[in-house]
Design an enzyme around this catalytic site. Structure first.
Site, PDB file in Angstrom:
ATOM      1  N   SER A  67       0.842  -1.194   0.000  1.00  0.00           N
ATOM      2  CA  SER A  67       0.000   0.000   0.000  1.00  0.00           C
ATOM      3  C   SER A  67       0.878   1.244   0.000  1.00  0.00           C
ATOM      4  O   SER A  67       2.106   1.143   0.029  1.00  0.00           O
ATOM      5  CB  SER A  67      -0.892  -0.003   1.234  1.00  0.00           C
ATOM      6  OG  SER A  67      -0.100   0.306   2.371  1.00  0.00           O
ATOM      7  N   LYS A  68       0.222   2.389   0.025  1.00  0.00           N
ATOM      8  CA  LYS A  68       0.925   3.677  -0.021  1.00  0.00           C
ATOM      9  C   LYS A  68       1.965   3.806   1.087  1.00  0.00           C
ATOM     10  O   LYS A  68       2.936   4.522   0.938  1.00  0.00           O
ATOM     11  CB  LYS A  68      -0.082   4.816   0.106  1.00  0.00           C
ATOM     12  CG  LYS A  68      -0.635   5.221  -1.235  1.00  0.00           C
ATOM     13  CD  LYS A  68      -1.405   6.518  -1.135  1.00  0.00           C
ATOM     14  CE  LYS A  68      -2.029   6.835  -2.474  1.00  0.00           C
ATOM     15  NZ  LYS A  68      -3.229   7.625  -2.379  1.00  0.00           N
TER      16      LYS A  68
END
Ligand code: GLU
Length: 496
Positions: free
Chosen positions: A254-255
């Protein structure tokens, strides 16, 4: 493979193109190209509230950048279109209606308030979440009455309440789900839009998809799909659930782990061929050792047999290393062509545009070995382009020198440089090495001072080649300026 391979990449335009999603696209594309089948792009835009403006373009842009062409889909069309689900609503509505008529689906009139209460009650009683089948038994007559009264309704699937659903996934093997654990899920929402489950199976059927390669997170949706296939009498495709993609800490990518949009990788200056190579190895391998694999070899060798069951780790250091390998393998002309847009974007505004291709081509060999991403080039080479250099004056006084010595070194170099008949590596070499001796300096000291004078930095590409690329005139004027800078410095500035 006897049947014609038709695979699809079915992104939902709800955000940026996540690299994990693009990995799914790539496996589909490689599989199609290997089997000389069709790669279809279908835009799953039925979740109106979550649709993000510009997302379709970003997704397609990512595919184009990587060179993944599609045989059917947006822009190119095809025999099974339209390829935007928002343009296929009638098909889903017809399938939902058919299921109601067969008794495999039913109208549900539960209000959002009732559903909220139901959920709260389930939480209180620690019951598993899911629809409580409140409307499952409503009779046909009551349906007609409700329809007349204009009640909002959705269509739900009448999920079998006993037995199990079993299927064989190509990667996971036999997978079994208890039917009782699957609630009566929605097929058609009140506004006439389908849910993912309905739209996806109707399209996979109508578009004659032979293999469904998708991320593992969709595995739990598959029993619902199988029930729908069965109820609608559709032929089953082969399911292939690809291994999860994790960050270095083994949590879902994820980010938090840094860039996750393919667009960001493009912007940072990863080469598309390196990116493709890297993504292909996230869950697939050629053998136990080969890392650098060309696009052609990927296509020639891609096989589901070598897709792994275990999660793949997105290792950024490996990507940087791989990009460096690809960069070093480019001809300087090719690298120049790719670097120019980055320089145009990143060099300070005072630098004249357009940037000269010929000039960049001279500079490229000086840094080609060192760069990992194209966005680094501007920072490493800006002194080749800028007019006046901006540096700390004491940088000119390198190890064990003082202001006077540095000044003398520069003045003598300037004098000799002016008289130099040819401005090439050999002449610079034969002039500057003996000069260090003459000045009783180490070559490192003389070269260090000169390096700062002509580049403004203590660390830069090899000195002679740098000077040649800069050109004699520019070197002379920069040395002159360095001499002036030294003169303006306070007397006692020495270096230890
Ligand atoms: N639209 C789904 C997604 O965004 C497609 C899932 C599937 O491949 O069935 O990933």
């Amino acid at each position: 493979m006897t049947e014609k391979v038709r695979v699809r990449y079915a992104p939902s335009p709800t955000g940026f193109p996540h690299v994990g999603n693009i990995r799914t696209a790539l496996f589909n594309w490689l599989f199609a190209r290997h089997h000389k089948g069709s790669f279809i792009v279908r835009i799953e835009n039925t979740d109106v509230a979550r649709t993000v403006e510009g997302a379709v373009e970003a997704i397609l842009g990512g595919l184009r950048w990587l060179g993944m062409d599609w045989d059917e889909g947006p822009d190119v069309g095809g025999d099974y279109g339209p390829y935007f689900q928002s343009e296929r609503l009638k098909l889903y509505q017809a399938a939902a209606k058919q299921l109601v008529e067969q008794g495999d689906a039913y109208y549900c009139y539960c209000t959002p308030e009732r559903l909220d209460e139901m959920r709260a009650e389930q939480i209180r009683l620690k019951q598993p979440p899911g629809y409580d089948r409140h409307c499952r038994q409503i009779s046909a007559t009551n349906n007609v009455l409700k329809l007349i009264s204009g009640s909002r309704r959705v269509i739900r699937f009448r999920t079998p309440m006993e037995k199990q659903t079993t299927f064989t996934d190509y990667i996971r093997g036999e997978v079994t789900f208890e039917n009782a654990k699957i609630d009566d899920f929605i097929l058609l929402k009140s506004g006439g839009y389908p849910t993912y489950h309905l739209a996806s199976i109707v399209d996979d059927h109508l578009m004659q998809i032979s293999h469904i390669l998708r991320a593992e997170e969709w595995l739990s949706s598959t029993p619902r799909h199988l029930m729908l296939y069965k109820a609608l009498g559709y032929k089953l495709p082969q399911f292939v659930h690809l291994p999860m993609l994790l960050g270095a800490d083994r949590s879902k990518l994820s980010k938090r782990h840094g860039a996750v949009s393919i667009t960001e990788y493009q912007t940072q200056g990863y080469l598309p061929e390196a990116m493709m190579n890297f993504l292909a190895l996230l869950g697939w391998s050629l053998d136990d050792k080969t890392e650098i694999i060309s696009r052609k070899d990927l296509i020639d060798n891609f096989s589901l047999k070598r897709v792994s069951q275990t999660a793949a780790i997105f290792n950024r250091e490996k990507l940087d290393w791989m990009n460096g390998v690809y960069i070093r393998n480019l001809s300087s002309g090719d690298l120049t062509r790719r670097v120019i847009p980055f320089l145009e974007r990143e060099l300070p505004p005072e630098v004249k545009r357009p940037i000269s291709v010929e000039y960049v081509e001279k500079i490229i060999p000086l840094i080609q070995e060192r760069i990992k991403k194209l966005e680094e080039v501007a920072g490493l080479t800006d002194f080749f382009f800028t007019g006046e250099l901006d540096y700390q004056p004491d940088l000119l006084i390198v190890k064990k020198m003082n202001r006077e010595l540095a000044g003398k070194a520069l003045e003598t170099s300037l004098l000799k440089l002016r008289r130099l008949p040819a401005f090439d590596e050999e002449s610079l070499e034969t002039m500057l090495r003996p000069l260090a001796e003459e000045l009783e300096l180490k070559t490192g000291q003389l070269f260090g001072t000169l390096r700062v004078a002509v580049t403004g930095r203590a660390v830069a590409p090899p000195l002679f080649q740098t000077m040649i690329a800069l050109g004699k005139e520019r070197c002379i004027s920069r040395i002159k300026r360095a001499i002036a800078i030294l003169k303006e410095m306070p007397e006692e500035t020495d270096s230890e």
